[in-house]
Design an enzyme around this catalytic site. Structure first.
Site, PDB file in Angstrom:
ATOM      1  N   GLU A   1     -34.777   1.581  10.556  1.00 61.65           N
ATOM      2  CA  GLU A   1     -34.664   0.069  10.597  1.00 61.65           C
ATOM      3  C   GLU A   1     -34.899  -0.324   9.341  1.00 61.65           C
ATOM      4  OE1 GLU A   1     -36.981  -1.504  13.838  1.00 61.65           O
ATOM      5  OE2 GLU A   1     -36.679   0.357  14.778  1.00 61.65           O
TER       6      GLU A   1
ATOM      7  N   LYS B   1     -36.871  -2.498   6.666  1.00 60.11           N
ATOM      8  CA  LYS B   1     -38.430  -3.352   6.681  1.00 60.11           C
ATOM      9  C   LYS B   1     -38.326  -4.577   6.239  1.00 60.11           C
ATOM     10  CE  LYS B   1     -43.230  -2.231   6.117  1.00 60.11           C
ATOM     11  NZ  LYS B   1     -43.815  -3.250   5.234  1.00 60.11           N
TER      12      LYS B   1
ATOM     13  N   ASP C   1     -39.260  -8.272   4.749  1.00 58.77           N
ATOM     14  CA  ASP C   1     -40.403  -9.085   4.337  1.00 58.77           C
ATOM     15  C   ASP C   1     -40.620 -10.346   4.867  1.00 58.77           C
ATOM     16  OD1 ASP C   1     -42.429  -8.333   2.840  1.00 58.77           O
ATOM     17  OD2 ASP C   1     -41.242  -8.574   0.931  1.00 58.77           O
TER      18      ASP C   1
ATOM     19  N   TYR D   1     -38.068  -6.350  16.332  1.00 63.70           N
ATOM     20  CA  TYR D   1     -38.053  -4.667  16.281  1.00 63.70           C
ATOM     21  C   TYR D   1     -38.614  -3.945  17.241  1.00 63.70           C
ATOM     22  CZ  TYR D   1     -42.024  -5.937  13.290  1.00 63.70           C
ATOM     23  OH  TYR D   1     -43.175  -6.389  12.955  1.00 63.70           O
TER      24      TYR D   1
ATOM     25  N   LYS E   1     -41.215   2.902   1.385  1.00 67.26           N
ATOM     26  CA  LYS E   1     -40.976   1.817   0.478  1.00 67.26           C
ATOM     27  C   LYS E   1     -40.015   2.051  -0.781  1.00 67.26           C
ATOM     28  CE  LYS E   1     -44.774  -0.739   1.943  1.00 67.26           C
ATOM     29  NZ  LYS E   1     -45.127  -2.162   1.564  1.00 67.26           N
TER      30      LYS E   1
ATOM     31  N   CYS F   1     -46.793 -29.886 -28.510  1.00 67.97           N
ATOM     32  CA  CYS F   1     -46.490 -30.014 -27.129  1.00 67.97           C
ATOM     33  C   CYS F   1     -44.828 -30.154 -27.369  1.00 67.97           C
ATOM     34  CB  CYS F   1     -46.776 -31.469 -26.577  1.00 67.97           C
ATOM     35  SG  CYS F   1     -45.726 -31.773 -25.118  1.00 67.97           S
TER      36      CYS F   1
ATOM     37  N   CYS G   1     -43.933 -34.015 -26.721  1.00 74.42           N
ATOM     38  CA  CYS G   1     -44.154 -35.218 -27.556  1.00 74.42           C
ATOM     39  C   CYS G   1     -44.877 -35.071 -28.561  1.00 74.42           C
ATOM     40  CB  CYS G   1     -45.208 -36.164 -26.369  1.00 74.42           C
ATOM     41  SG  CYS G   1     -46.913 -35.301 -26.147  1.00 74.42           S
TER      42      CYS G   1
ATOM     43  N   CYS H   1     -51.593 -30.476 -23.056  1.00 72.99           N
ATOM     44  CA  CYS H   1     -50.923 -31.437 -23.778  1.00 72.99           C
ATOM     45  C   CYS H   1     -52.033 -32.614 -23.317  1.00 72.99           C
ATOM     46  CB  CYS H   1     -49.460 -32.017 -23.743  1.00 72.99           C
ATOM     47  SG  CYS H   1     -49.274 -33.527 -24.458  1.00 72.99           S
TER      48      CYS H   1
ATOM     49  N   CYS I   1     -46.558 -38.634 -22.652  1.00 72.68           N
ATOM     50  CA  CYS I   1     -45.857 -37.411 -22.615  1.00 72.68           C
ATOM     51  C   CYS I   1     -44.798 -37.716 -21.408  1.00 72.68           C
ATOM     52  CB  CYS I   1     -46.697 -36.255 -22.696  1.00 72.68           C
ATOM     53  SG  CYS I   1     -46.038 -34.690 -22.576  1.00 72.68           S
TER      54      CYS I   1
END
Ligand code: AMP
Ligand code: ZN
Length: 665
Positions: A111, A113, A115, A222, A309, A403, A406, A421, A427
């Site tokens: 099967e 796996k 996540d 499962y 895995k 920045c 700005c 900043c 800004c």
């Protein structure tokens, strides 16, 4: 036909369409017609409450709010899987099994796996009863109300599967749904979710089940767990579960040798990126249930199963440029702009570099060839630089000093990983970001105004801060692009409505650095008004439970800035709730100060949530499990038996609902 028959027929019909659409991916009715049927059923159920059924299709929309999820012990422990990373590992595993069973005549299932977040569903007499997270394997959280909103999980079974059983699976967020959610988040000015898995498991613990209902979650199953010996093999039990209505992935394969397992692994190692959801490996299980039983378990995992895995895929590409993003709080994030490259099913163009330290650690330069990997997060990571390929004329990276938005000089305080900043009020991304935060759902929850519109309003010069929102007039916003009369009016109404939002949320909405939702609640409860908070001294602030130096200093900084004082005054004039309401004040005492209270059972005078709020309003803390630290338990009818035993064992005082009401009034 009797009313009851009519109701049952409608439920069956709706269940069938839901199954066709969400499990078989084969729509058999238009959305419109489905809604009409559902409305019809809703009406009948409302008119005939005696036929209420908590598993009716009408109960999937959510709405129930859970503050604290109850802990439930699993009837059968939920084990982890042992991992393997190579074919040798798998061959070793097979050898061990052959030896333990004394035979090499075995079948395996292969099967994928998935996540996501594991879940355990319980069914009794063909009815869905509860859903519990894996937790520590022995006990998990009761997330039944949230799980019910997932349409591919059948609530009421049609055929004669096993009548009482558990079925386990993974709650996942398919990739396209995840991307859609993130697009919407961005449009609302909120940060994107990092990866589908965490978002899926986070969804299970949302307090508002109506919110869960909106998320495109799915459930792939499962494993069937039952004491009835109806099936001889794992494969058979899953096939049968599929016929009963469960979503069992079609990718499962029954094989007769470990070589066929390898074929399966090889095939999916490359093909997995074409799947609509994330997988991180293959799970191999001994098919025969009798043999599974003989093999049994180690301290942590079944001996009859093993996970293989997949390796995270890596590619190399060239770093073209480093740009810098400015967040709502002014935090700067460096971004690597890469030569586009195919990785794990998507084209990668950018990767986060986190902060200046990370750049230094990687010793990365423009023009470098780098290795990129997609780990658990959707944004790829730069693993390392291929120094062999560094161009001769390359220059060390110098971190931005100003920045990008700005041009203000960036600052970095000691102990902080990020540059900032400091031009809070001038800004653009900070101005927009702060207003977007202010209107967001958990803050002022302003309907009719979205993140993109905030940006537009700012660009048009109509707003510079959140107080400006309250001066907006329909005539001003109508000329904006794509703004219809109706939406302009909705926006203004939404803004006006926010004047009712309670103080603790307003405090969160202000966007004071480090003052998140929980901290805002604490501060609101302690200081009761913005004036008290803004005139509090550093010492007073750090005296509050769980308020540290960093938060205190941030509040002092906020309060001593004249521009903030002016903003707050304007909010006051606009009529925003800048203190705890009289009604809330009256209900707040210190009577339960420092007390840890557990609530269990069914109550009559107060709802469970009202009860919990009353505990918190009176200074107590609600805990979901009983321990030595518990001061007392408020028990309603049908208090859980495990809780009762535990309470008696530890000698914790148990009081009734009425006792509790007397105690606080
Ligand atoms: P781990 O968390 O690494 O110990 O792996 C065990 C977890 O894998 C289980 O709790 C399941 O949530 C998950 N899982 C995903 N797909 C499967 C599958 N096909 N069979 C068994 N477990 C699976
Ligand atoms: Zn700036």
């Amino acid at each position: 036909m009797t009313i009851q028959q009519k109701i049952e027929q409608l439920r069956e019909e709706l269940n069938l369409h839901t199954h066709n659409y969400y499990v078989l991916d084969n729509a058999t009715i238009s959305d419109f017609d489905f809604d009409m049927l559902l409305k019809k059923l809703e009406k009948l159920e409302q008119e005939n409450p005696e036929f209420f059924d908590s598993n009716s299709p009408t109960q999937r929309v959510g709405g129930e709010v859970t503050k604290n999820f109850n802990t439930i012990f699993h009837k059968n422990r939920m084990y982890s899987l042992s991992n393997s990373y190579s074919k040798e590992d798998l061959l070793d595993w097979e050898k061990r099994i052959h030896k333990l069973l004394g035979t090499d005549d075995l079948e395996y299932t292969c099967e994928l796996k998935f996540d996501g977040a594991s879940i355990n569903l319980t069914y009794e007499n063909n009815q869905f009863v509860k859903a519990v997270t894996r937790g520590d394997g022995f006990k998990g959280d009761d997330v039944t109300t949230n799980i019910k909103t997932i349409r591919s999980i059948p609530l009421s079974l049609k055929s004669d599967f096993v009548s009482t059983f558990e079925i386990r699976g993974e709650i996942i967020l398919p990739l396209d749904g995840f991307e859609k959610m993130n697009k919407q988040r961005l449009a609302e000015g909120e940060e994107e979710y990092k990866n589908p898995r965490n978002t899926a498991s986070g969804s299970l613990k949302l307090q508002d089940s109506a919110e869960v209902a909106k998320r495109p979650l799915d459930c792939l199953l499962y494993q069937v767990v039952t004491s009835e010996r109806k099936y001889k093999t794992h494969f058979e039990s899953l096939e049968s579960a599929r016929k009963t209505g469960f979503k069992i992935p079609q990718t499962i394969l029954l094989v007769k040798s470990i070589n066929q397992v390898f074929d399966f692994v090889n095939k999916w190692d490359s093909k997995r990126h074409q799947l609509p959801y994330e997988t991180d490996g293959v799970v191999i299980k001994v098919n025969n249930l009798q043999q599974q039983e003989e093999l049994g378990y180690t301290a942590k995992s079944p001996r009859w199963a093993i996970a293989y895995k997949f390796k995270a895929e890596q590619v190399s590409t060239v770093l073209k440029e480093i740009t810098y993003q400015v967040g709502r709080t002014g935090a700067i994030t460096p971004v690597a702009n890469l030569a586009p490259v195919q990785l794990a099913g998507t084209v990668v163009k950018r990767a986060s570099l986190h902060n200046a330290d990370q750049i230094e650690k990687l010793n990365i330069r423009i023009g470098d060839t780098v290795f990129v990997e997609k780990g658990g997060e959707i944004i790829p990571k730069i693993i390392e630089v291929d120094f062999m390929k560094r161009p001769e004329n390359s220059e060390p990276t110098i971190y931005a000093s100003h920045c990008p938005e700005c041009q203000t000089e960036l600052i970095r305080t000691k102990g902080d990983a990020k540059h900032y900043c400091p031009n809070e009020f001038g800004c653009a991304p900070q101005i927009t970001g702060r207003i977007q935060h202010y209107i967001s759902r958990k803050a002022m929850d302003i309907d009719g105004l979205g993140g993109e519109t905030v940006d537009l309003l700012r660009k048009e010069g109509l707003i510079q801060n959140y107080a400006d929102l309250y001066d907006l007039k329909v005539e001003q916003i109508l000329p904006l692009e794509r703004m219809a009369e109706k939406s302009a009016e909705n926006m203004i109404t939404g803004i006006q409505k926010s004047k009712k939002i309670p103080f603790e949320k307003v405090l969160f909405a202000l966007g004071i650095r480090f003052v998140g939702e929980t901290v805002a609640k604490k501060l609101a409860k302690y200081f009761k008004s913005i004036d008290n908070l803004m005139t509090a001294s550093f010492e007073e602030l750090i005296n509050v439970d769980e308020i540290g130096d960093r938060i205190a200093q941030s509040i002092i900084d906020f309060s001593s800035d004249l521009r903030n004082i002016q903003l707050i005054n304007r909010l006051k004039v606009a009529g925003i709730q800048l203190e705890v309401s009289q009604e809330d004040l009256e209900n707040q005492t210190d009577k339960l100060q420092g007390k840890i209270v557990v609530v269990s059972g069914v109550f009559y005078q107060l709802s469970r949530n009202e009860l919990k709020k009353a505990i918190e309003d009176n200074g107590g803390k609600v805990s979901s499990s009983i321990s030595k630290k518990t001061n007392f338990i408020v028990a309603g009818d049908n208090m859980g038996p495990t809780k009762l035993i535990k309470a008696q064992d530890l000698g914790v005082e148990i009081i009734s609902e009425q006792d509790f009401i007397d105690k606080i009034s």
